[in-house]
Scaffold this active site. Structure first.
Site, PDB file in Angstrom:
ATOM      1  N   SER A   1      54.438  63.396 130.228  1.00  0.00           N
ATOM      2  CA  SER A   1      55.125  63.956 131.395  1.00  0.00           C
ATOM      3  C   SER A   1      56.142  62.968 131.945  1.00  0.00           C
ATOM      4  O   SER A   1      57.182  63.361 132.475  1.00  0.00           O
ATOM      5  CB  SER A   1      54.122  64.361 132.482  1.00  0.00           C
ATOM      6  OG  SER A   1      53.218  63.315 132.729  1.00  0.00           O
TER       7      SER A   1
ATOM      8  N   ASP B   1      48.789  37.154 124.551  1.00  0.00           N
ATOM      9  CA  ASP B   1      47.807  36.069 124.442  1.00  0.00           C
ATOM     10  C   ASP B   1      47.166  35.865 125.815  1.00  0.00           C
ATOM     11  O   ASP B   1      47.566  36.516 126.788  1.00  0.00           O
ATOM     12  CB  ASP B   1      48.474  34.771 123.942  1.00  0.00           C
ATOM     13  CG  ASP B   1      49.544  34.253 124.902  1.00  0.00           C
ATOM     14  OD1 ASP B   1      49.589  34.708 126.068  1.00  0.00           O
ATOM     15  OD2 ASP B   1      50.336  33.398 124.492  1.00  0.00           O
TER      16      ASP B   1
ATOM     17  N   HIS C   1      52.142  53.918 132.697  1.00  0.00           N
ATOM     18  CA  HIS C   1      52.632  54.845 133.720  1.00  0.00           C
ATOM     19  C   HIS C   1      52.408  56.293 133.325  1.00  0.00           C
ATOM     20  O   HIS C   1      52.006  57.117 134.147  1.00  0.00           O
ATOM     21  CB  HIS C   1      54.122  54.586 133.994  1.00  0.00           C
ATOM     22  CG  HIS C   1      54.347  53.372 134.830  1.00  0.00           C
ATOM     23  ND1 HIS C   1      55.592  52.964 135.239  1.00  0.00           N
ATOM     24  CD2 HIS C   1      53.476  52.473 135.349  1.00  0.00           C
ATOM     25  CE1 HIS C   1      55.482  51.859 135.973  1.00  0.00           C
ATOM     26  NE2 HIS C   1      54.207  51.540 136.044  1.00  0.00           N
TER      27      HIS C   1
ATOM     28  N   PRO D   1      49.328  52.406 141.204  1.00  0.00           N
ATOM     29  CA  PRO D   1      48.993  51.287 142.085  1.00  0.00           C
ATOM     30  C   PRO D   1      50.226  50.421 142.323  1.00  0.00           C
ATOM     31  O   PRO D   1      51.066  50.272 141.442  1.00  0.00           O
ATOM     32  CB  PRO D   1      47.921  50.521 141.305  1.00  0.00           C
ATOM     33  CG  PRO D   1      47.963  51.026 139.913  1.00  0.00           C
ATOM     34  CD  PRO D   1      48.643  52.345 139.909  1.00  0.00           C
TER      35      PRO D   1
HETATM   36  C1  HEM Z   1      47.581  47.476 139.581  1.00  0.00           C
HETATM   37  C2  HEM Z   1      48.129  47.678 138.442  1.00  0.00           C
HETATM   38  C3  HEM Z   1      49.519  47.255 138.100  1.00  0.00           C
HETATM   39  C4  HEM Z   1      50.544  46.928 138.921  1.00  0.00           C
HETATM   40  C5  HEM Z   1      50.565  46.901 140.431  1.00  0.00           C
HETATM   41  C6  HEM Z   1      51.664  46.601 138.071  1.00  0.00           C
HETATM   42  C7  HEM Z   1      52.891  46.207 138.534  1.00  0.00           C
HETATM   43  C8  HEM Z   1      53.927  45.790 137.755  1.00  0.00           C
HETATM   44  C9  HEM Z   1      55.181  45.339 138.255  1.00  0.00           C
HETATM   45  C10 HEM Z   1      55.580  45.282 139.717  1.00  0.00           C
HETATM   46  C11 HEM Z   1      55.934  44.960 137.191  1.00  0.00           C
HETATM   47  C12 HEM Z   1      57.355  44.425 137.237  1.00  0.00           C
HETATM   48  C13 HEM Z   1      58.301  45.584 137.218  1.00  0.00           C
HETATM   49  C14 HEM Z   1      59.675  45.156 137.581  1.00  0.00           C
HETATM   50  O1  HEM Z   1      59.834  44.476 138.590  1.00  0.00           O
HETATM   51  O2  HEM Z   1      60.612  45.520 136.845  1.00  0.00           O
HETATM   52  C15 HEM Z   1      55.149  45.195 136.010  1.00  0.00           C
HETATM   53  C16 HEM Z   1      55.577  44.958 134.736  1.00  0.00           C
HETATM   54  C17 HEM Z   1      54.829  45.247 133.616  1.00  0.00           C
HETATM   55  N1  HEM Z   1      53.607  45.876 133.604  1.00  0.00           N
HETATM   56 FE1  HEM Z   1      52.428  46.227 135.174  1.00  0.00          FE
HETATM   57  N2  HEM Z   1      51.297  46.719 136.771  1.00  0.00           N
HETATM   58  C18 HEM Z   1      50.006  47.136 136.752  1.00  0.00           C
HETATM   59  C19 HEM Z   1      49.262  47.410 135.632  1.00  0.00           C
HETATM   60  C20 HEM Z   1      49.740  47.393 134.354  1.00  0.00           C
HETATM   61  C21 HEM Z   1      49.042  47.878 133.201  1.00  0.00           C
HETATM   62  C22 HEM Z   1      47.659  48.513 133.232  1.00  0.00           C
HETATM   63  C23 HEM Z   1      49.851  47.685 132.133  1.00  0.00           C
HETATM   64  C24 HEM Z   1      49.629  48.035 130.690  1.00  0.00           C
HETATM   65  C25 HEM Z   1      48.478  48.085 130.106  1.00  0.00           C
HETATM   66  C26 HEM Z   1      51.046  47.042 132.624  1.00  0.00           C
HETATM   67  C27 HEM Z   1      52.083  46.604 131.839  1.00  0.00           C
HETATM   68  C28 HEM Z   1      53.217  45.997 132.296  1.00  0.00           C
HETATM   69  C29 HEM Z   1      54.210  45.390 131.433  1.00  0.00           C
HETATM   70  C30 HEM Z   1      54.122  45.268 129.924  1.00  0.00           C
HETATM   71  C31 HEM Z   1      55.235  44.934 132.253  1.00  0.00           C
HETATM   72  C32 HEM Z   1      56.547  44.274 131.829  1.00  0.00           C
HETATM   73  C33 HEM Z   1      57.547  45.381 131.600  1.00  0.00           C
HETATM   74  C34 HEM Z   1      58.856  44.927 131.004  1.00  0.00           C
HETATM   75  O3  HEM Z   1      59.065  43.749 130.744  1.00  0.00           O
HETATM   76  O4  HEM Z   1      59.692  45.822 130.769  1.00  0.00           O
HETATM   77  N3  HEM Z   1      50.953  46.897 133.971  1.00  0.00           N
HETATM   78  N4  HEM Z   1      53.931  45.704 136.382  1.00  0.00           N
END
Ligand code: HEM
Ligand SMILES: *[C@@H]1O[C@H](CO)[C@@H](O)[C@H](O)[C@H]1NC(C)=O
Ligand SMILES: *[C@@H]1O[C@H](CO)[C@@H](O)[C@H](O)[C@H]1NC(C)=O
Length: 324
Positions: A76, A250, A66, A161
């Site tokens: 930021s 993994d 983010h 996104p």
């Molecule tokens: C189109 C791109 C992406 C979308 C739409 C997206 C969306 C989301 C959403 C909706 C969640 C769940 C958040 C929640 O409901 O609390 C999530 C969790 C997460 N995202 Fe993404 N994400 C994207 C890309 C990425 C990228 C590029 C990374 C890191 C390299 C990433 C790492 C994570 C991680 C590690 C979690 C789990 C967070 C936690 O357990 O605290 N995401 N993401």
């Protein structure tokens, strides 16, 4: 003859070295003289926190994404609003994703105790994300350092996104930040760890014949979240993005995608879209390639739009500008 050959080789090696670091001006040994223990200090705090609560590691990885996708990796995202500077990125980002903020502050305090005013918050976050990947079983990687911290943080610059965006739009979004389709699929691989709130995907549950979602997964998720017309309380419920190995970096997530068991719609689309399906299948079948490439792409993520040299500042406290 042999000597000239060696000379040519040396030039080639120099060119490769220059090509590898020309574009960002960051270097791995950046704090070698000014804060030689920076890496170790960050790792120590991260390890302590992680063994107490392993959910911090996914949260930090997400925080790096983010921060880096909004005006670059410049910390930021970490700024907390004040009456005089009221519109930080944080206001626009769901607060549950920011539960790791106090760990950033703990890491930064430890760095300040050892080398006051030296290590930027943007660098600290990049190191913390690297340690998070390693603590979750991912491959170790070098983090080039020398980022500076932003002097502004505005909610109107937040353009992340969304999980319901089309994959085409999402691929364009990532391409604009310098990532290929292959690299974007690898970055989605971060969803091999951590959790999502029902609010992020429950709209999919209300579609009874959504063939892109495995029926047994859908039933499980309705059990956790309820359907969309039920009280919003269930929005607080959470479930693992990769229920097979939620705390392991993994390739299991790609196998989930291929059996229509992804919670997030945009990830699911990657399994069938012509531009990405091949990569999903490749990483599902090649665990070592995934581990290696994922860490490379995390290193690259940490270089998006960085501030260098005299730009910005080195914050003393990550959640505040040095001067208000
Ligand atoms: C189109 C791109 C992406 C979308 C739409 C997206 C969306 C989301 C959403 C909706 C969640 C769940 C958040 C929640 O409901 O609390 C999530 C969790 C997460 N995202 Fe993404 N994400 C994207 C890309 C990425 C990228 C590029 C990374 C890191 C390299 C990433 C790492 C994570 C991680 C590690 C979690 C789990 C967070 C936690 O357990 O605290 N995401 N993401
Ligand atoms: C997130 O923000 C909402 C509304 O602003 C608040 O009610 C809730 O307690 C916050 N949650 C956390 C974990 O800070
Ligand atoms: C996944 O969904 C696609 C498209 O809806 C369908 O064609 C395919 O058979 C499904 N695959 C599995 C393993 O369920």
């Amino acid at each position: 003859m042999r000597r000239r050959h060696a000379g040519v080789l040396l030039i080639l090696q120099l060119q490769i070295a220059v090509a590898a670091c020309c574009c960002w001006g960051l270097e791995v040994g950046y704090y070698g003289a000014t804060c030689p223990d920076a890496d170790a200090i960050v790792r120590q705090v991260m390890e302590r926190r992680f063994y107490n609560d392993n959910t911090v590691a996914p949260a930090i990885i997400r925080m790096l994404f983010h921060d880096c996708f909004v005006t670059g990796c410049d910390a930021s995202l970490l700024i907390v609003p004040t009456p005089t500077r009221p519109s930080p990125e944080r206001v626009a980002i769901p607060n549950q994703t920011l539960r790791a903020l106090n760990i950033v502050n703990a890491v930064k305090s430890a760095l300040e105790a050892a080398c006051p005013g030296v290590v930027s918050c943007a660098d600290a976050l990049a190191l913390m994300a690297r340690d998070s990947v390693a603590l979750l079983g991912g491959a170790a990687y070098d983090v080039a350092l020398g980022r500076r911290d932003a002097l502004h943080s505005n909610s109107w610059e937040v353009d992340l996104p969304a999980p319901f965006s089309s994959l085409d739009d999402t691929l364009r979004h990532f391409a604009a930040k310098g990532f290929t389709a292959d690299e974007t699929v690898l970055l989605f691989g971060a969803h091999t760890v951590g959790a999502a709130h029902c609010s992020s995907f429950r709209y999919r549950l209300a579609r009874p014949d959504d063939s892109t979602m495995d029926e047994s997964l859908r039933c499980d998720m309705v059990g956790v979240c309820g359907l969309a017309d039920q009280p919003a309380a269930a929005d607080d419920a959470m479930t693992f993005l990769d229920p097979v190995t939620p705390f392991a970096v993994d390739n299991a997530y790609y196998a989930q995608l291929m059996s229509n068991r992804s919670l997030l719609q945009v990830d699911q689309e990657a399994a069938t879209h012509a531009a990405t399906a091949g990569y999903v299948a490749y990483y599902a079948a090649n665990p070592d390639a995934f581990l290696q490439r994922f860490s490379e792409v995390m290193a690259k993520l940490g270089t998006v739009g960085v501030l260098e040299g005299d730009a910005g500042e080195v914050r003393t406290v990550c959640t505040k500008y040095n001067t208000s």
